[in-house]
Design a protein around this motif. Structure first.
Motif, PDB file in Angstrom:
ATOM      1  N   VAL A  28       0.813  -1.214   0.000  1.00  0.00           N
ATOM      2  CA  VAL A  28       0.000   0.000   0.000  1.00  0.00           C
ATOM      3  C   VAL A  28       0.845   1.263   0.000  1.00  0.00           C
ATOM      4  N   GLY A  29       2.089   1.174   0.447  1.00  0.00           N
ATOM      5  CA  GLY A  29       2.984   2.325   0.395  1.00  0.00           C
ATOM      6  C   GLY A  29       2.477   3.502   1.194  1.00  0.00           C
ATOM      7  N   THR A  30       2.522   4.676   0.588  1.00  0.00           N
ATOM      8  CA  THR A  30       2.095   5.903   1.261  1.00  0.00           C
ATOM      9  C   THR A  30       0.602   6.182   1.095  1.00  0.00           C
ATOM     10  N   VAL A  33      -3.086   5.367  -3.707  1.00  0.00           N
ATOM     11  CA  VAL A  33      -4.339   4.862  -4.260  1.00  0.00           C
ATOM     12  C   VAL A  33      -5.337   4.545  -3.147  1.00  0.00           C
ATOM     13  N   ALA A  34      -4.860   3.981  -2.046  1.00  0.00           N
ATOM     14  CA  ALA A  34      -5.764   3.521  -0.992  1.00  0.00           C
ATOM     15  C   ALA A  34      -6.560   4.649  -0.360  1.00  0.00           C
ATOM     16  N   VAL A  35      -5.930   5.797  -0.127  1.00  0.00           N
ATOM     17  CA  VAL A  35      -6.631   6.894   0.550  1.00  0.00           C
ATOM     18  C   VAL A  35      -7.776   7.429  -0.301  1.00  0.00           C
ATOM     19  N   THR A  51       7.875   0.092   7.365  1.00  0.00           N
ATOM     20  CA  THR A  51       7.245   0.916   8.414  1.00  0.00           C
ATOM     21  C   THR A  51       7.403   2.402   8.100  1.00  0.00           C
ATOM     22  N   ALA A  52       8.460   2.775   7.377  1.00  0.00           N
ATOM     23  CA  ALA A  52       8.618   4.174   6.981  1.00  0.00           C
ATOM     24  C   ALA A  52       7.495   4.600   6.037  1.00  0.00           C
ATOM     25  N   MET A  53       7.118   3.712   5.117  1.00  0.00           N
ATOM     26  CA  MET A  53       6.001   4.002   4.223  1.00  0.00           C
ATOM     27  C   MET A  53       4.699   4.140   5.004  1.00  0.00           C
ATOM     28  N   VAL A  54       4.493   3.258   5.968  1.00  0.00           N
ATOM     29  CA  VAL A  54       3.277   3.343   6.779  1.00  0.00           C
ATOM     30  C   VAL A  54       3.242   4.671   7.538  1.00  0.00           C
ATOM     31  N   GLY A  55       4.394   5.119   8.016  1.00  0.00           N
ATOM     32  CA  GLY A  55       4.445   6.416   8.683  1.00  0.00           C
ATOM     33  C   GLY A  55       4.016   7.542   7.767  1.00  0.00           C
ATOM     34  N   ARG A  56       4.434   7.492   6.501  1.00  0.00           N
ATOM     35  CA  ARG A  56       3.999   8.514   5.540  1.00  0.00           C
ATOM     36  C   ARG A  56       2.506   8.428   5.291  1.00  0.00           C
ATOM     37  N   ARG A  58       0.288   7.469   7.385  1.00  0.00           N
ATOM     38  CA  ARG A  58      -0.410   7.971   8.568  1.00  0.00           C
ATOM     39  C   ARG A  58      -0.471   9.499   8.614  1.00  0.00           C
ATOM     40  N   GLU A  59       0.351  10.168   7.819  1.00  0.00           N
ATOM     41  CA  GLU A  59       0.244  11.625   7.702  1.00  0.00           C
ATOM     42  C   GLU A  59      -0.994  12.027   6.901  1.00  0.00           C
ATOM     43  N   LYS A  60      -1.531  11.079   6.114  1.00  0.00           N
ATOM     44  CA  LYS A  60      -2.700  11.351   5.273  1.00  0.00           C
ATOM     45  C   LYS A  60      -3.979  10.769   5.850  1.00  0.00           C
ATOM     46  N   ALA A  61      -3.881   9.609   6.484  1.00  0.00           N
ATOM     47  CA  ALA A  61      -5.084   8.880   6.907  1.00  0.00           C
ATOM     48  C   ALA A  61      -4.763   8.072   8.153  1.00  0.00           C
ATOM     49  N   ASP A  62      -5.703   8.047   9.095  1.00  0.00           N
ATOM     50  CA  ASP A  62      -5.464   7.278  10.316  1.00  0.00           C
ATOM     51  C   ASP A  62      -5.912   5.835  10.135  1.00  0.00           C
ATOM     52  N   GLU A  63      -5.732   5.055  11.191  1.00  0.00           N
ATOM     53  CA  GLU A  63      -6.004   3.620  11.152  1.00  0.00           C
ATOM     54  C   GLU A  63      -7.463   3.316  10.862  1.00  0.00           C
ATOM     55  N   SER A  64      -8.344   4.217  11.238  1.00  0.00           N
ATOM     56  CA  SER A  64      -9.771   3.959  11.016  1.00  0.00           C
ATOM     57  C   SER A  64     -10.142   4.035   9.537  1.00  0.00           C
ATOM     58  N   LEU A  65      -9.413   4.860   8.767  1.00  0.00           N
ATOM     59  CA  LEU A  65      -9.724   4.976   7.337  1.00  0.00           C
ATOM     60  C   LEU A  65      -9.021   3.896   6.527  1.00  0.00           C
ATOM     61  N   VAL A  66      -7.719   3.689   6.774  1.00  0.00           N
ATOM     62  CA  VAL A  66      -6.953   2.675   6.040  1.00  0.00           C
ATOM     63  C   VAL A  66      -6.121   1.876   7.048  1.00  0.00           C
ATOM     64  N   PRO A  67      -6.680   0.804   7.630  1.00  0.00           N
ATOM     65  CA  PRO A  67      -5.867  -0.041   8.507  1.00  0.00           C
ATOM     66  C   PRO A  67      -4.788  -0.754   7.704  1.00  0.00           C
ATOM     67  N   VAL A  68      -3.639  -0.998   8.345  1.00  0.00           N
ATOM     68  CA  VAL A  68      -2.493  -1.592   7.654  1.00  0.00           C
ATOM     69  C   VAL A  68      -1.934  -2.752   8.472  1.00  0.00           C
ATOM     70  N   VAL A  69      -1.647  -3.844   7.784  1.00  0.00           N
ATOM     71  CA  VAL A  69      -0.909  -4.968   8.349  1.00  0.00           C
ATOM     72  C   VAL A  69       0.529  -4.851   7.858  1.00  0.00           C
ATOM     73  N   VAL A  70       1.482  -4.804   8.780  1.00  0.00           N
ATOM     74  CA  VAL A  70       2.884  -4.710   8.403  1.00  0.00           C
ATOM     75  C   VAL A  70       3.401  -6.117   8.102  1.00  0.00           C
ATOM     76  N   GLY A  71       3.874  -6.317   6.863  1.00  0.00           N
ATOM     77  CA  GLY A  71       4.370  -7.632   6.483  1.00  0.00           C
ATOM     78  C   GLY A  71       4.574  -7.731   4.986  1.00  0.00           C
ATOM     79  N   ASP A  72       5.014  -8.909   4.566  1.00  0.00           N
ATOM     80  CA  ASP A  72       5.319  -9.210   3.168  1.00  0.00           C
ATOM     81  C   ASP A  72       4.033  -9.563   2.433  1.00  0.00           C
ATOM     82  N   MET A  73       3.853  -8.998   1.244  1.00  0.00           N
ATOM     83  CA  MET A  73       2.609  -9.238   0.508  1.00  0.00           C
ATOM     84  C   MET A  73       2.472 -10.690   0.052  1.00  0.00           C
TER      85      MET A  73
END
Length: 224
Positions: A28-30, A33-35, A51-56, A58-73
């Motif tokens: 999902v990156g930054t 598309v998902a937001v 995790t750096a991408m997930v941090g970026r 999170r500057e656009k959308a919180d966990e309630s809008l786009v939840p993320v699982v950290v891991g290999d696709m």
């Protein structure tokens, strides 16, 4: 890739393919598309290794809008069942072995409801542009940027080199390794995971895919 004439058709097509259900974006990156897809009312979950991408994101959308699982696709598990899994902007080629790419298809199948769709956007290897004895092609140039690919055709590997130049002419080089995939090989990976090809187009607007197309958007259907 952030231009409205690129992003708009991407989000429009994915929203239609979700068919009123939930969507899962691999890599999902930054949230490019998902937001906007989530803001269109499609529930979107992401899988992301960085995790750096997930941090970026999170500057656009919180966990309630786009939840993320950290891991290999190729192996990460997101909760729930989805009608759409998608993977955009060549990201499946970041998996550097054929086995890992096949596992990505199988992971998509594990997350989908029967009849669900897996969408892959991917470039077509430009080996026809390689002169005899040469290993590299320049695939894009513009003021301040040169994109160059170096191929290892025996191992089906390519390293993309991104040269950017500042106003003083100083250069910065970024490299990214990939395993390129032929369209027919991608279809075989899909069949191994229980998918059938539903469509293939040259772009998100539905342009015809031809021998001269530089990329494709392919839709696979589980059990199709």
């Amino acid at each position: 890739m952030f231009a409205p004439d690129v992003l708009g058709p991407t989000v429009d097509r994915l929203a239609r393919l979700a068919a009123g259900g939930r969507a899962l974006e691999f890599a999902v990156g930054t949230g490019r598309v998902a937001v906007p897809l989530a803001e269109r009312g499609v529930p979107v979950t992401g899988v992301e290794l960085s995790t750096a991408m997930v941090g970026r994101l999170r500057e656009k959308a919180d966990e309630s809008l786009v939840p993320v699982v950290v891991g290999d696709m190729a192996s990460a598990v997101a909760p729930g069942t989805f009608t759409l899994v998608y993977l955009v902007y060549n990201t499946i080629s970041n998996l550097l072995t054929q086995d890992a790419q096949v596992e990505c298809f199988r992971n998509a199948a594990r997350h989908l409801a029967p009849g669900g769709r897996f969408v892959v956007e991917l470039w077509v290897p430009e080996l026809r542009r390689l002169p005899p004895g040469q290993r590299a092609t320049v695939w894009h140039t513009e003021p301040g940027y040169i994109g160059l690919d170096v191929y290892d055709v025996l191992r089906q590997q390519v390293v993309s080199h991104h040269f950017t130049f500042d106003e003083d002419g100083r250069a910065r080089l970024d490299r990214s390794p990939h395993r390129y995939i032929w369209p027919d090989e991608l279809d075989l990976m899909a069949r191994l995971a229980g998918f059938g090809r539903e469509s293939r187009h040259a772009d998100w607007t539905g342009g015809e895919f031809t021998a001269d197309s530089r990329s494709h958007v392919t839709v696979y259907r589980l059990g199709g």
